[in-house]
Structures are given as structure tokens and as C-alpha cells.
Design a protein around this motif. Sequence first.
Motif, PDB file in Angstrom:
ATOM      1  N   VAL A 173      33.823  36.161  51.846  1.00  0.00           N
ATOM      2  CA  VAL A 173      32.906  37.009  52.614  1.00  0.00           C
ATOM      3  C   VAL A 173      31.724  37.424  51.746  1.00  0.00           C
ATOM      4  O   VAL A 173      30.569  37.395  52.176  1.00  0.00           O
ATOM      5  N   GLY A 174      32.009  37.793  50.495  1.00  0.00           N
ATOM      6  CA  GLY A 174      30.936  38.160  49.587  1.00  0.00           C
ATOM      7  C   GLY A 174      29.965  37.014  49.350  1.00  0.00           C
ATOM      8  O   GLY A 174      28.739  37.188  49.392  1.00  0.00           O
ATOM      9  N   ALA A 175      30.499  35.821  49.120  1.00  0.00           N
ATOM     10  CA  ALA A 175      29.645  34.662  48.872  1.00  0.00           C
ATOM     11  C   ALA A 175      28.819  34.300  50.106  1.00  0.00           C
ATOM     12  O   ALA A 175      27.644  33.922  50.002  1.00  0.00           O
ATOM     13  N   PHE A 176      29.416  34.434  51.278  1.00  0.00           N
ATOM     14  CA  PHE A 176      28.740  34.057  52.519  1.00  0.00           C
ATOM     15  C   PHE A 176      27.627  35.029  52.884  1.00  0.00           C
ATOM     16  O   PHE A 176      26.585  34.633  53.401  1.00  0.00           O
ATOM     17  N   THR A 177      27.835  36.310  52.606  1.00  0.00           N
ATOM     18  CA  THR A 177      26.871  37.328  53.047  1.00  0.00           C
ATOM     19  C   THR A 177      25.970  37.849  51.946  1.00  0.00           C
ATOM     20  O   THR A 177      24.992  38.544  52.230  1.00  0.00           O
ATOM     21  N   GLY A 178      26.292  37.538  50.694  1.00  0.00           N
ATOM     22  CA  GLY A 178      25.512  38.085  49.587  1.00  0.00           C
ATOM     23  C   GLY A 178      25.955  39.469  49.160  1.00  0.00           C
ATOM     24  O   GLY A 178      25.325  40.075  48.283  1.00  0.00           O
ATOM     25  N   ALA A 179      27.023  39.987  49.745  1.00  0.00           N
ATOM     26  CA  ALA A 179      27.547  41.274  49.317  1.00  0.00           C
ATOM     27  C   ALA A 179      28.132  41.152  47.910  1.00  0.00           C
ATOM     28  O   ALA A 179      28.593  40.078  47.505  1.00  0.00           O
ATOM     29  N   ALA A 180      28.115  42.261  47.174  1.00  0.00           N
ATOM     30  CA  ALA A 180      28.537  42.243  45.773  1.00  0.00           C
ATOM     31  C   ALA A 180      30.062  42.257  45.651  1.00  0.00           C
ATOM     32  O   ALA A 180      30.653  43.191  45.122  1.00  0.00           O
ATOM     33  N   ILE A 181      30.697  41.203  46.177  1.00  0.00           N
ATOM     34  CA  ILE A 181      32.155  41.076  46.118  1.00  0.00           C
ATOM     35  C   ILE A 181      32.481  39.734  45.480  1.00  0.00           C
ATOM     36  O   ILE A 181      32.557  38.707  46.154  1.00  0.00           O
ATOM     37  N   ASP A 182      32.646  39.749  44.165  1.00  0.00           N
ATOM     38  CA  ASP A 182      33.024  38.521  43.470  1.00  0.00           C
ATOM     39  C   ASP A 182      34.549  38.431  43.403  1.00  0.00           C
ATOM     40  O   ASP A 182      35.268  39.278  43.958  1.00  0.00           O
ATOM     41  N   ALA A 183      35.060  37.410  42.750  1.00  0.00           N
ATOM     42  CA  ALA A 183      36.503  37.186  42.717  1.00  0.00           C
ATOM     43  C   ALA A 183      37.246  38.360  42.087  1.00  0.00           C
ATOM     44  O   ALA A 183      38.313  38.761  42.558  1.00  0.00           O
ATOM     45  N   GLU A 184      36.678  38.942  41.032  1.00  0.00           N
ATOM     46  CA  GLU A 184      37.339  40.060  40.362  1.00  0.00           C
ATOM     47  C   GLU A 184      37.408  41.286  41.264  1.00  0.00           C
ATOM     48  O   GLU A 184      38.451  41.925  41.391  1.00  0.00           O
ATOM     49  N   ARG A 185      36.287  41.600  41.900  1.00  0.00           N
ATOM     50  CA  ARG A 185      36.290  42.755  42.797  1.00  0.00           C
ATOM     51  C   ARG A 185      37.184  42.500  44.002  1.00  0.00           C
ATOM     52  O   ARG A 185      37.897  43.392  44.472  1.00  0.00           O
ATOM     53  N   ALA A 186      37.154  41.290  44.520  1.00  0.00           N
ATOM     54  CA  ALA A 186      38.006  40.956  45.669  1.00  0.00           C
ATOM     55  C   ALA A 186      39.477  41.135  45.329  1.00  0.00           C
ATOM     56  O   ALA A 186      40.257  41.659  46.132  1.00  0.00           O
ATOM     57  N   ALA A 187      39.876  40.711  44.134  1.00  0.00           N
ATOM     58  CA  ALA A 187      41.267  40.862  43.712  1.00  0.00           C
ATOM     59  C   ALA A 187      41.642  42.333  43.600  1.00  0.00           C
ATOM     60  O   ALA A 187      42.757  42.738  43.971  1.00  0.00           O
ATOM     61  N   ALA A 188      40.708  43.155  43.118  1.00  0.00           N
ATOM     62  CA  ALA A 188      40.981  44.590  42.986  1.00  0.00           C
ATOM     63  C   ALA A 188      41.157  45.237  44.357  1.00  0.00           C
ATOM     64  O   ALA A 188      42.058  46.069  44.558  1.00  0.00           O
ATOM     65  N   ILE A 189      40.319  44.857  45.317  1.00  0.00           N
ATOM     66  CA  ILE A 189      40.437  45.410  46.668  1.00  0.00           C
ATOM     67  C   ILE A 189      41.760  44.971  47.291  1.00  0.00           C
ATOM     68  O   ILE A 189      42.475  45.767  47.908  1.00  0.00           O
ATOM     69  N   ALA A 190      42.089  43.691  47.133  1.00  0.00           N
ATOM     70  CA  ALA A 190      43.296  43.147  47.757  1.00  0.00           C
ATOM     71  C   ALA A 190      44.573  43.768  47.207  1.00  0.00           C
ATOM     72  O   ALA A 190      45.601  43.790  47.893  1.00  0.00           O
ATOM     73  N   SER A 191      44.532  44.269  45.982  1.00  0.00           N
ATOM     74  CA  SER A 191      45.703  44.907  45.390  1.00  0.00           C
ATOM     75  C   SER A 191      45.681  46.421  45.566  1.00  0.00           C
ATOM     76  O   SER A 191      46.560  47.117  45.056  1.00  0.00           O
ATOM     77  N   GLY A 192      44.703  46.920  46.299  1.00  0.00           N
ATOM     78  CA  GLY A 192      44.530  48.350  46.463  1.00  0.00           C
ATOM     79  C   GLY A 192      45.279  48.925  47.648  1.00  0.00           C
ATOM     80  O   GLY A 192      45.983  48.216  48.384  1.00  0.00           O
ATOM     81  N   PRO A 193      45.111  50.221  47.878  1.00  0.00           N
ATOM     82  CA  PRO A 193      45.899  50.933  48.892  1.00  0.00           C
ATOM     83  C   PRO A 193      45.617  50.531  50.329  1.00  0.00           C
ATOM     84  O   PRO A 193      46.465  50.723  51.196  1.00  0.00           O
ATOM     85  N   VAL A 194      44.441  49.958  50.599  1.00  0.00           N
ATOM     86  CA  VAL A 194      44.125  49.616  51.988  1.00  0.00           C
ATOM     87  C   VAL A 194      45.099  48.589  52.553  1.00  0.00           C
ATOM     88  O   VAL A 194      45.327  48.532  53.772  1.00  0.00           O
ATOM     89  N   PHE A 195      45.734  47.802  51.684  1.00  0.00           N
ATOM     90  CA  PHE A 195      46.646  46.755  52.146  1.00  0.00           C
ATOM     91  C   PHE A 195      48.108  47.213  52.196  1.00  0.00           C
ATOM     92  O   PHE A 195      48.988  46.409  52.491  1.00  0.00           O
ATOM     93  N   THR A 196      48.351  48.472  51.930  1.00  0.00           N
ATOM     94  CA  THR A 196      49.723  48.980  51.996  1.00  0.00           C
ATOM     95  C   THR A 196      49.987  49.755  53.273  1.00  0.00           C
ATOM     96  O   THR A 196      51.137  50.108  53.549  1.00  0.00           O
TER      97      THR A 196
END
Length: 334
Positions: free
Chosen positions: A257-280
Motif C-alpha cells: 500500500v505504501g509503495a502504491f500510494t507513496g505513503a511513508a510505509i516501507d517494509a520496516e514500518r509495515a512490519a512494526a504496524i503488523a506486529s502492533g496492537p491493532v492486529f490483536t
Amino acid sequence: MSDFPTNTAEILADARWLPHGFDAAQNAISFIRIERSRLAETAFLADAVPVAGVQPVAVPIGAIMRVSDIPSAPMHFIFHTAFCRSTLLARALEQPGVSAGLSEPGILARIGGAGPDVLPAVSRLLARPWGAGETNFVKPSNHTNALIPALMEANPASNAVLMTNPLPSFLAAIIRKGMMGRRWARQLYLEVMAYAGMDIGMDAREQFAMTDLQAAGLAWFLNQRFFDALARKYPGRMRVLDGDAFGREPAAVLAAVGAFTGAAIDAERAAAIASGPVFTADAKTGEDYAAKSARDAAATQSAVVEDEIAKVGEWIGMIAGQVGVEVPVRGTLI
């Protein structure tokens, strides 16, 4: 009395004044004042209530369109076919300092049939920045999918993720919701037939005689056909995402999504979000995700249910084959 600004210029400059209602008689948009923290809550923005003590404010469309310096951030859309983790994606994209996730702002469901200036005005309002350098992601309700072409035309710099899932996943979600879920599915079928319908070779009596899951399956199929046409019409601006794939590979999807839209979500940030509380927690209810998933699975695990889902799948597959549409629409985001 409130200390918040209520003059038109300050309201239009501040994303926290959320466009919420539309008065067709007055051709005006009503705004409610919310805090940024509201975007991270589980409920939809259509259900938002204003900050205590701050009254809604109505601004005529003409006044909005006359203001040339409304601030703007990059804005992209998440369109979906329901029950496919789109709310979870919007919540995962609510990352202060990076992006704002706007889940189902009610204004988009309230402007059907409005004048030609209304959608451009609403688009400008939804694109206002929530924070410096952030990208806005707007996830409308699936009940506003008829607006997708108009939204894409009104926002030529915006891209869109078309989010869906396989038919068995969709039907299982409807079954879990019991009688009201089955009733909703019939209503969805009528709704989608109105803007993306086709001759299915069944008269009114035959359509009335369909089972609830047949009606749901046809609604799903018509949405697949509609999304396929949209993806072909906007090949550089739309990507298809399988919601089940998002469930399996959240980090990969967020990075894409970051790559497609230009949002500042690279692989490292994406991994941090995916391991965060929003997915629990469940995106809609806030309930523990593991507990809800186990209960959902139990609600659809029976030979009768599985047989019905399989038979509807075979039927929809035959229809899709006759029409020449690949279902589900092939994923192109990852």
C-alpha cells in the motif's frame, strides 16, 4: 461556550471539523468537531458524535467552493465488498505522523443524488491533512460503491485499493450474523443490481425464490464484476487486494500500500504496524481477535453450512464462466 473556532475559514482549514451530514434543501454540509483519537476507535465515523459542548456547524456548498486555499494532503481510497478486513486495513493505516485512516465517513452515504458541486466539495474536505506530511486513506462504506467512478473522476491524483475476498469467506461472514445477516445480504443484492446489475436470466418470481445465500452469492458476484470493470478502466490507479491475503500477510500488504500510494510505509514500518496492537483486537468491535475468530469458526463449522456454501459456490462459478468473468477478481496489489 466552546473555545473552538466556528467561523467558516477556520472550519474549512481544520480536518478535525469532520463533514458529517448533508442538507439537500439548504445545499449545505454539516460539520462535527472530533479529536484525532477518534480515528483510531473501532466504530465507524458515520457513528461519530461531536466533542462535548461543540455544536455542529452547517456551511453552504457555495461557500466551500469559493474558498481556494483549503489545505490538502495526498488522499487515496479503500473500496470494498464488505466482510473482507477493510476496516482493519483502515485502522492499520491510522498512524499519526505517517497516515490518517478514515473509516466510513458518513457524509459519503448522505450525498446520493446531490448536485454536481457536492462531491468535489466533499472530496476537498476529506483530503484536508490531519498531520504534517501525512497521507489520508478514506474507506467509504460498501453501500456507497456506486460513487466509485465519480470519486475517481473527482480526485484524479488519488489511487484506490479494491478490497474483496473469496466467496466462501463472504458467505461464512453472513451466516455468522444470523437472520439479520441474511436479510442484509438480500438487501445488498437489490442494491448492487441497481448500479451494477445484469440480466441473470431469472424472472422476478425466480429471484424471490432464491435462498438467502444465493442472493448473497449473486451480490458478491456482481461486485466482482463491477470491480473487474473498474480495475480495467483505471489500470494505473487501482489495485485489487484479497482480504484473506491481508489476514495472512499484513506486513507485505501494508508495504505494498505504501509503495502504491507513496505513503511513508516501507517494509520496516509495515512490519512494526503488523506486529502492533491493532492486529490483536477485532477491528469493528474491539474484542480480542483470537477469541472472536474461534467463536466465528465454530458458528460456521457444520456439514449443512459447508454444503450450502459449496453449492452456492458451484452455481456462482457457472454464472461467472458463462459471463467470462474471473472470480474472485485476481489480486494485483501483492
